[in-house]
Motif scaffolding. Sequence first.
Motif: not given
Lengths: 368, 366
Positions: A174-175, A178-180, A330, B243-244, B247-248
């Motif tokens: 998941f991490h 989502y991490e771009k 980033r 970025d994550e 979502n939680y």
Amino acid sequence: MKKILLLAVLLSAVLCTACAADSINLEETSLTLSLAMDLDEKGNLVVYQTNPIFSPEAKKKKDTLSAYNVLSLTQGNIVFDAVSNGNVVNGKTQVVLIGKNLLKQRNLFPLLDTFYRDPENAVNARLVAVDGAVKELMNFDPEDKPRLAVYLANLIDSTHRREQTVKTELGRYFHQTYEKGMTPSITEIKKGPEEILVTGTALLDSSGKYAASLNRQESSLLLLLQQNVEKPVPFIFTLSANQREGEISVNINNVDYKIVTDYIGNKFYFDIQMDMDVFLMERNFMINTEENLKKLNQKIENLLKHECEGLIAKLKEHQVDPIGLGIYARGYHYQEWKMVEDNWGQAFSEAEIIVSPKVAIQSFGVIK
Amino acid sequence: MMKYPGNQITLIQYIFIITGTQVGIGILTLPRLVAEGAGTDGWISILLGWLLAVTASLVIIQVMRKNPTDTLFTILRKYFGRWLGGAVSLAWILYAAFAVLTVIYSFINIINTWLLPETRSYIIMFFFAYPIYLVAAHGIRVVGRYSEFIFFFTFWMPVLLSIPVREGKFVYLLPLLKEGIQPVLMTAKSTILSFLGFELAMIWYPFLRNKKAAAKGIIIANTISLVVFLHVTLVCFVYFSPDEITNYIWPTLNIVKPIQIPFLERFEIMFLSFYLFVISTTVIPYLFTSVYGTSLVFGLKGHQNPLRIFLVVLIILTYFLSVEYKQVEALSQWWGNIGFVYAYIFPVLLLIYSFIFSRLKGRKKL
């Protein structure tokens, strides 16, 4: 009197909740220990599940169920419910296996949604890509191994402890998704004729599809670059092709990292500096290690640099960044990062990346 | 002079009541809320929120210092007379009751989502109500002792939250002030809800044995809460990607989820069960304020009867009215907005009024 009355009320209340809907009897469950997804020849989703059998009357120790032509995992569970001995419970899932066919054709992430949405599901299940037929693997029932889910979990954990493959739990996936500034990387296994073996790491691109595979040595390098090593990492280097010098095995440990970043001429620049201790484990040619320590040191350093940069060239070719260098982009060059954040894979492939290992042979064992 | 003999609290208890009230439901959603507003700079907003809370707290202590033996409710009567004072007191009672309602509904919602999806909310409320009654039925001293005990009893929880840090990346926090200072300032607003709780010092102050330390105590209490909030938020920011994290819904629980013991797959179950105690130290002070105020305003003998009625009403309410997540979120938002008026604006107005009041009174004497 008052206390007894209170006790009676509380006791009856406890009885009330004991029969409430949230209690689960183990005998009435079909506990998913391993879950697998693949596509059939026509491109339909197939879900497999194995569950342990606790009934002493049953002869086998595990039950493999399959649900063909389903649209999602939840629908698969409904089919399992209809055919199994109990209700499907996903809270104990140890491994989630994904067929390579599926990985190549569909984005994996939306398929796993229920694991994240329903807090009863375990996010500690290991996510694994399977090279070859998933069905065959799920039906594999070797006599000299524990039940499949436990066997697979142990196999992946022990290989990961040797730093030969990444270990990506669902939560970490998941991490990584989502991490771009990073693309996902998951364990890859293959079913051989007699056994299951870990072949290395499968790399997914930013759209969640299969991009490339790494073998075990490359996986070690990836872990090293990801700053994800806990135990000594074994490497085997071929010093030179001629007869006088052959292979040398080392363990790499205690790595200190420094990542220098820059942005020059529309390109990101990274210098991954690693300061590491090396322990000599084996050499299969005659050399006095004590006298040639400096020479060996130099050679290992060059070879490691060469191999790391080879790996990075491969990653660049597929436009995937499992190392997570985008996170540093980033952190240190936010304005420039903002321009490429939705297309990091490409920016990564154009970046200039240098690996500078600094090796110090700490020990060559108890013989010279 | 001693208005409340035998029912005084020590400085430590005073500190822990306030900290306990502050650290409650907010901590589960705080990392997401500040991340939504200011990204990984959200932790700076918490510092700003703390500054606001400390300022408001000191204003409260200034007001209370003028009336060292009065609680908020008797001060209101003194300043505004029987009817207007009574009306303002009633508003405070309703505010405290609303806080209780919000915390309890949030909590039931969390339990229903994470632990017991099929257990009806009134059953949870029933089992929650009895222990709360046992503590709140006694005076302020028992509330103080309870808060003190729970603080040490649940001390391991933030320590446990530090475990995921070793897998985290500190580079996530960089660069500082990436989008400028403005989002950070705007986000300070969403930390208001988390710091609510210090306003109840207006109730505790007259019971405090050593009143000279009241200002020091309330600063310490706010600071302990700040440390807890900062710790949780920074751990979440370092562990989750920027970025994550948005979502939680409850990032603090998602950070506990990967912790695994061989015999327990879902560690957040343990965590949430102990979290009950943390919640109870938020509920009890507000509940106590509400029923204690009721007994004072209506001239009742003790606060036990209003307490019983309130708890029974809560159980009945949870039977007929179940609330979804969206509504819980709306409740918290309202509480944040109303709380801003009660905890930040009201004390300032009261302080100004108290200056005018003492001047008027002084003139009359002349």
